[in-house]
Design a protein around this motif. Structure first.
Motif, PDB file in Angstrom:
ATOM      1  N   CYS A  69      -3.367   1.289 -17.289  1.00  0.00           N
ATOM      2  CA  CYS A  69      -2.249   0.769 -18.092  1.00  0.00           C
ATOM      3  C   CYS A  69      -0.928   1.390 -17.670  1.00  0.00           C
ATOM      4  N   ARG A  70      -0.959   2.659 -17.312  1.00  0.00           N
ATOM      5  CA  ARG A  70       0.291   3.293 -16.879  1.00  0.00           C
ATOM      6  C   ARG A  70       0.777   2.657 -15.563  1.00  0.00           C
ATOM      7  N   LEU A  71      -0.196   2.331 -14.682  1.00  0.00           N
ATOM      8  CA  LEU A  71       0.172   1.650 -13.436  1.00  0.00           C
ATOM      9  C   LEU A  71       0.762   0.269 -13.738  1.00  0.00           C
ATOM     10  N   GLY A  72       0.103  -0.443 -14.661  1.00  0.00           N
ATOM     11  CA  GLY A  72       0.602  -1.762 -15.043  1.00  0.00           C
ATOM     12  C   GLY A  72       2.011  -1.688 -15.606  1.00  0.00           C
ATOM     13  N   PHE A  73       2.247  -0.670 -16.416  1.00  0.00           N
ATOM     14  CA  PHE A  73       3.568  -0.468 -17.032  1.00  0.00           C
ATOM     15  C   PHE A  73       4.629  -0.238 -15.939  1.00  0.00           C
ATOM     16  N   GLU A  74       4.305   0.595 -14.979  1.00  0.00           N
ATOM     17  CA  GLU A  74       5.236   0.872 -13.876  1.00  0.00           C
ATOM     18  C   GLU A  74       5.466  -0.405 -13.051  1.00  0.00           C
ATOM     19  N   PHE A  75       4.393  -1.167 -12.843  1.00  0.00           N
ATOM     20  CA  PHE A  75       4.482  -2.414 -12.074  1.00  0.00           C
ATOM     21  C   PHE A  75       5.463  -3.390 -12.737  1.00  0.00           C
ATOM     22  N   ILE A  76       5.315  -3.589 -14.032  1.00  0.00           N
ATOM     23  CA  ILE A  76       6.210  -4.543 -14.708  1.00  0.00           C
ATOM     24  C   ILE A  76       7.650  -4.015 -14.684  1.00  0.00           C
ATOM     25  N   TYR A 107       0.843  -1.204   0.000  1.00  0.00           N
ATOM     26  CA  TYR A 107       0.000   0.000   0.000  1.00  0.00           C
ATOM     27  C   TYR A 107       0.870   1.244   0.000  1.00  0.00           C
ATOM     28  N   ASN A 108       0.379   2.259  -0.693  1.00  0.00           N
ATOM     29  CA  ASN A 108       1.048   3.561  -0.694  1.00  0.00           C
ATOM     30  C   ASN A 108       2.483   3.499  -1.197  1.00  0.00           C
ATOM     31  N   HIS A 109       2.691   2.749  -2.256  1.00  0.00           N
ATOM     32  CA  HIS A 109       4.039   2.628  -2.831  1.00  0.00           C
ATOM     33  C   HIS A 109       4.401   3.984  -3.448  1.00  0.00           C
ATOM     34  N   PRO A 110       5.550   4.605  -3.054  1.00  0.00           N
ATOM     35  CA  PRO A 110       5.834   5.970  -3.507  1.00  0.00           C
ATOM     36  C   PRO A 110       5.875   6.118  -5.023  1.00  0.00           C
ATOM     37  N   ARG A 111       6.467   5.148  -5.720  1.00  0.00           N
ATOM     38  CA  ARG A 111       6.538   5.266  -7.186  1.00  0.00           C
ATOM     39  C   ARG A 111       5.155   5.177  -7.826  1.00  0.00           C
ATOM     40  N   ILE A 112       4.340   4.303  -7.278  1.00  0.00           N
ATOM     41  CA  ILE A 112       2.984   4.130  -7.823  1.00  0.00           C
ATOM     42  C   ILE A 112       2.143   5.377  -7.533  1.00  0.00           C
ATOM     43  N   ASN A 113       2.275   5.892  -6.308  1.00  0.00           N
ATOM     44  CA  ASN A 113       1.541   7.127  -5.968  1.00  0.00           C
ATOM     45  C   ASN A 113       1.929   8.263  -6.909  1.00  0.00           C
ATOM     46  N   ASN A 114       3.181   8.333  -7.213  1.00  0.00           N
ATOM     47  CA  ASN A 114       3.691   9.380  -8.087  1.00  0.00           C
ATOM     48  C   ASN A 114       3.088   9.277  -9.502  1.00  0.00           C
ATOM     49  N   VAL A 115       3.054   8.039  -9.996  1.00  0.00           N
ATOM     50  CA  VAL A 115       2.474   7.800 -11.324  1.00  0.00           C
ATOM     51  C   VAL A 115       0.995   8.191 -11.326  1.00  0.00           C
ATOM     52  N   ILE A 116       0.280   7.815 -10.257  1.00  0.00           N
ATOM     53  CA  ILE A 116      -1.159   8.155 -10.175  1.00  0.00           C
ATOM     54  C   ILE A 116      -1.320   9.674 -10.207  1.00  0.00           C
ATOM     55  N   ARG A 117      -0.530  10.363  -9.399  1.00  0.00           N
ATOM     56  CA  ARG A 117      -0.640  11.834  -9.354  1.00  0.00           C
ATOM     57  C   ARG A 117      -0.401  12.449 -10.731  1.00  0.00           C
ATOM     58  N   LYS A 118       0.655  11.969 -11.393  1.00  0.00           N
ATOM     59  CA  LYS A 118       1.011  12.530 -12.714  1.00  0.00           C
ATOM     60  C   LYS A 118      -0.101  12.295 -13.725  1.00  0.00           C
ATOM     61  N   GLN A 119      -0.618  11.032 -13.751  1.00  0.00           N
ATOM     62  CA  GLN A 119      -1.609  10.703 -14.780  1.00  0.00           C
ATOM     63  C   GLN A 119      -2.950  11.382 -14.513  1.00  0.00           C
ATOM     64  N   LEU A 120      -3.284  11.555 -13.226  1.00  0.00           N
ATOM     65  CA  LEU A 120      -4.556  12.208 -12.897  1.00  0.00           C
ATOM     66  C   LEU A 120      -4.633  13.616 -13.471  1.00  0.00           C
ATOM     67  N   LYS A 121      -3.468  14.248 -13.525  1.00  0.00           N
ATOM     68  CA  LYS A 121      -3.451  15.619 -14.056  1.00  0.00           C
ATOM     69  C   LYS A 121      -3.602  15.634 -15.579  1.00  0.00           C
ATOM     70  N   LYS A 122      -3.418  14.447 -16.191  1.00  0.00           N
ATOM     71  CA  LYS A 122      -3.472  14.403 -17.660  1.00  0.00           C
ATOM     72  C   LYS A 122      -4.781  13.835 -18.196  1.00  0.00           C
ATOM     73  N   LEU A 123      -5.045  12.555 -17.886  1.00  0.00           N
ATOM     74  CA  LEU A 123      -6.175  11.883 -18.543  1.00  0.00           C
ATOM     75  C   LEU A 123      -6.565  10.624 -17.769  1.00  0.00           C
ATOM     76  N   LEU A 124      -7.865  10.504 -17.491  1.00  0.00           N
ATOM     77  CA  LEU A 124      -8.334   9.334 -16.738  1.00  0.00           C
ATOM     78  C   LEU A 124      -8.940   8.273 -17.664  1.00  0.00           C
TER      79      LEU A 124
END
Ligand code: PLP
Length: 401
Positions: A290-297, A55-72
């Protein structure tokens, strides 16, 4: 609201189709969950094999923040970069050639069944070549196709009539498999290591025979690695253990790290079955998931991550075996990596409740099987803590075996 109030309002307003444990989760961090009273719990369930990075993985949180500002969301009428980026990664680790994205495990399964029947139809492999084999203890999801591939009569009977053309084979019974295979079979679907069924691996020989029969009868081998895939067993995919490759691979659970995301991977030839309009989804393959999945892999590919899962699994298994040797009511230890089980001679729900009281979240499947699916970042110390707790609980169990 407190736990009592939420339980009461859920029972007033919601369907009663879930039997929940008395835990009211407020937040999580790494492998820890916190309830509303600030009590913490070590998580050995991961939202049923989803929260692979805790939970609350810093890299994943960062990706979520970045993508939220762009496109859901944009739908599959238009392009965004993350479907292809994630697909490329998945194909790289699986050796497959094409990917399709959907929203869940059961949707990936549905797509795989349509693909198998459509492939036989398109390639004129035989007029009645539309029958599908599945295993008797399998779980592939809850929709009509997936339910039709589930043998358990308790789940099937109330919802009849189901989708026709499914036949059940006993897991690891080669003779049964050979008897039921014929030219009308267009696919066999199986979990190489069954999850909901109680962590039961298929034997190498059984998988080999399934592969051979598929080749002989121009049928497709579908591996459902929705629970076992993407690192869970200490390999990217469990099928790597024996080097027996499927024609179609279904994935979901941890792929979107908590956002709904499933995938079907296959060859270019098989993927051609679905021309435009033959299959699709509104939400599947959205930019955030998909961006989360990409970061995960990417994370899985770094620093021997998958190897570490394997090592933790060996450590965990050894500890569980010690419990088996100590307590006669522990009849089996199964699984690999961080997909493990301990089978009891009695129903395990009370053990799960006692673990919860002691600050550990575990789960029971098929009534008597304690199942452990912790985040991949679980520590040896946390594993040791759970095993000590189980030891303490087991020492108070009075049961004649
Ligand atoms: N297949 C397997 C092996 C599963 O373990 C599950 C879920 O537990 C599914 C399919 C269904 O996935 P979902 O619940 O995402 O629809």
């Amino acid at each position: 609201m407190n736990l009592t109030q939420i339980v009461e309002s859920e029972s007033e307003y919601l369907f009663s189709n879930y039997k929940k444990y008395p835990l009211f989760v407020q937040k999580g961090r790494k492998c820890l969950l916190y309830d509303y009273e600030g009590q913490r719990y070590v998580d050995f369930v991961s939202g049923i094999a989803v929260n692979a990075l805790g939970y609350n993985h810093p890299r994943i949180n960062n990706v979520i923040r970045k993508q939220l500002k762009k496109l859901l969301h944009i739908s599959n009428l238009f392009y965004h970069p993350y479907q292809a980026l994630l697909a490329k990664k998945l194909l790289e680790i699986s050796g497959m050639e094409k990917a399709f994205f959907c929203n869940s495990g059961t949707e990936a399964i549905e797509a795989s069944f349509k693909l198998a029947r459509g492939y036989a139809y398109k390639n004129k492999l035989g007029e009645d070549k539309n029958q599908i084999l599945t295993l008797d203890n399998a779980f592939h999801g809850r929709t009509y196709g997936a339910l039709s591939a589930t043998a358990n009569e308790t789940y099937r009977e109330p919802f009849a009539p189901l989708v026709p053309g499914f036949h059940f084979v006993k897991q690891n019974d080669i003779q049964d498999l050979q008897t039921k295979f014929n030219d009308k079979i267009c696919a066999i679907v199986l979990e190489p290591i069954q999850g909901e069924g109680g962590i039961h691996p298929c034997t190498e020989e059984f998988l080999q025979v399934a592969r051979k029969l598929c080749d002989q009868h121009q049928a497709l081998l579908i591996f459902d690695e929705i629970q076992s895939g993407l690192g869970r067993t200490g390999r990217y995919f469990y099928f790597e253990k024996y080097g027996i490759r499927p024609d179609i691979l279904t994935l979901a659970k941890p792929l979107g790290l908590g956002l709904p995301l499933g995938s079907v991977l296959t060859s270019a030839t098989i993927s051609d079955t679905f021309g435009p309009g033959y299959h699709g989804t509104t939400f599947g393959g959205g930019p955030l998931a998909c961006r989360l999945g990409f970061e995960f892999i990417k994370i899985l590919q770094e620093d021997n991550f998958v190897q570490q899962i394997k090592e933790k699994g060996v450590f965990f298994t050894q500890k569980l075996i010690m419990l088996k040797e100590k307590y006669p009511f522990v009849v089996d230890v199964r699984g690999e990596g961080l997909m493990l089980a301990l089978e009891l001679t009695f129903p395990g729900r009370e053990i799960v409740n006692q673990c919860l009281e002691a600050g550990y979240v575990i789960n029971v499947t098929t009534d008597t099987v304690l199942r452990f699916l912790p985040p991949y970042i679980i520590t040896k110390k946390e594993i040791g803590g759970l095993v000590k707790t189980l030891d303490k609980i087991f020492s108070k169990v009075s049961i004649t075996t």
